[in-house]
Design an enzyme around this catalytic site. Sequence first.
Site, PDB file in Angstrom:
ATOM      1  N   LYS A  38       0.845  -1.203   0.000  1.00  0.00           N
ATOM      2  CA  LYS A  38       0.000   0.000   0.000  1.00  0.00           C
ATOM      3  C   LYS A  38       0.880   1.254   0.000  1.00  0.00           C
ATOM      4  O   LYS A  38       2.070   1.190   0.345  1.00  0.00           O
ATOM      5  CB  LYS A  38      -0.897  -0.020   1.237  1.00  0.00           C
ATOM      6  CG  LYS A  38      -0.129  -0.052   2.545  1.00  0.00           C
ATOM      7  CD  LYS A  38      -0.996  -0.521   3.692  1.00  0.00           C
ATOM      8  CE  LYS A  38      -0.197  -0.454   4.986  1.00  0.00           C
ATOM      9  NZ  LYS A  38      -0.880  -1.114   6.106  1.00  0.00           N
ATOM     10  N   TYR A 248      17.945  29.221   7.405  1.00  0.00           N
ATOM     11  CA  TYR A 248      16.888  30.015   8.023  1.00  0.00           C
ATOM     12  C   TYR A 248      17.082  30.116   9.534  1.00  0.00           C
ATOM     13  O   TYR A 248      17.413  29.141  10.190  1.00  0.00           O
ATOM     14  CB  TYR A 248      15.524  29.378   7.746  1.00  0.00           C
ATOM     15  CG  TYR A 248      15.004  29.614   6.344  1.00  0.00           C
ATOM     16  CD1 TYR A 248      14.850  30.918   5.844  1.00  0.00           C
ATOM     17  CD2 TYR A 248      14.657  28.549   5.527  1.00  0.00           C
ATOM     18  CE1 TYR A 248      14.378  31.135   4.562  1.00  0.00           C
ATOM     19  CE2 TYR A 248      14.168  28.751   4.251  1.00  0.00           C
ATOM     20  CZ  TYR A 248      14.030  30.061   3.776  1.00  0.00           C
ATOM     21  OH  TYR A 248      13.550  30.266   2.511  1.00  0.00           O
TER      22      TYR A 248
HETATM   23  C1  LIG Z   1      -0.127  -2.062   6.660  1.00  0.00           C
HETATM   24  C2  LIG Z   1      -0.733  -3.366   7.003  1.00  0.00           C
HETATM   25  C3  LIG Z   1       0.070  -4.500   7.180  1.00  0.00           C
HETATM   26  C4  LIG Z   1       1.584  -4.429   7.202  1.00  0.00           C
HETATM   27  O1  LIG Z   1       1.995  -3.949   8.464  1.00  0.00           O
HETATM   28  P1  LIG Z   1       3.551  -3.736   8.852  1.00  0.00           P
HETATM   29  O2  LIG Z   1       3.503  -3.276  10.260  1.00  0.00           O
HETATM   30  O3  LIG Z   1       4.086  -2.703   7.926  1.00  0.00           O
HETATM   31  O4  LIG Z   1       4.214  -5.054   8.668  1.00  0.00           O
HETATM   32  C5  LIG Z   1      -0.575  -5.714   7.369  1.00  0.00           C
HETATM   33  N1  LIG Z   1      -1.925  -5.783   7.422  1.00  0.00           N
HETATM   34  C6  LIG Z   1      -2.720  -4.714   7.288  1.00  0.00           C
HETATM   35  C7  LIG Z   1      -4.194  -4.860   7.378  1.00  0.00           C
HETATM   36  C8  LIG Z   1      -2.150  -3.466   7.090  1.00  0.00           C
HETATM   37  O5  LIG Z   1      -2.941  -2.380   6.989  1.00  0.00           O
END
Ligand SMILES: *Cc1c(COP(=O)(O)O)cnc(C)c1O
Length: 345
Positions: A38, A248
């Site tokens: 994702k 800055y």
């Molecule tokens: C993002 C996500 C994962 C992966 O989690 P990590 O902590 O990055 O390993 C797994 N399952 C779901 C439902 C997620 O949203």
Amino acid sequence: MTMPDAPLRLTLDTAVLTDNWRALDRLSGAARAGAAVKADAYGLGAARVVTALAGAGCSDFFVAHMAEAEPLLALTDPGSIAVLHGPRTMRDAAFARDAGIRPVINSLYQAALWRDAGGGPCDLMVDSGINRLGLSLSELSDPLIAGLQIDALLSHLASAEEDTPMNRQQCERWNQARRLVAHRRGSLANSAGIMLGPDFHGDLTRPGIALYGGVPCGALGDVIRQVARPEAAIMQVRQVEAGAAIGYNSTFVAPQTMKVGVISLGYADGYLRSWSGKGAMLSGDARLPVLGRVSMDMTVIDLTAAPHLAEGDWVTADYALPQAAAISGLSQYELLTTLGRRFPR
Ligand SMILES: *Cc1c(COP(=O)(O)O)cnc(C)c1O
């Protein structure tokens, strides 16, 4: 037309990425490891990540938004793509059906959308205590659920990286759900969840951050290696006199004459202001500390340890995730997902 050169690079070590996946697959015991890709594979470029992992044998990919599935369709079997947020509208459901991907059904509303679109294999998310997306156990007896063709029955851990009784409770609720609903595979563990042991493995694990070099729990420290490195070009080299201020608000004043480099990396690129006066670039063995404030498009670094560096040379951000998180105060997830669009992927 000649295209301009990008002054930023985000290198991805695909050999280490696939090594990390194989290690997590092995640690998943009898279960197979999938991959959470994702948010453009946590900012690293989903196309190149999915291509590499599919080549290594990974056959389950999780995106969040329906639109994130579309660019992946040509790269892997569409049936290996699951969309965690599920269908939000009838168009989403029709897209998922036409593409042959698996929507994750998170509510009775989504179950009805999927049925009305014609249905097909899907995943089901059951809430076991995180109170985010997912059906409650009491909703599982609804006839809409019995009508689904469920591949993976998912739940998600709230605190897998902590030693807390909640992990065991969530595991029990997920097992209860597994007894109530027909499904092909069970899936509970994220990266840290894999290290909680076989009870948490089911048939399919869903690591994300650890694939990309994140170390969410100590037990993964010896296994996981760094995958991604932001790199920036030096745009200008200058000599700064003792007593002169840099950047800055003049938060850094040179204690002596110094050679410094201005690099094309700033907070608009995800190198946030939390690195001001704390971060460093690397060049070979030399460590080049950030001087003063990080600006939108540039950062000034100390070239004392590598005085040969010149305009046009490249430096690499010190970005090993566990250490970088401790120094910057950002999470390992934020360190990757905030990297900006000016990095070619
Ligand atoms: C993002 C996500 C994962 C992966 O989690 P990590 O902590 O990055 O390993 C797994 N399952 C779901 C439902 C997620 O949203």
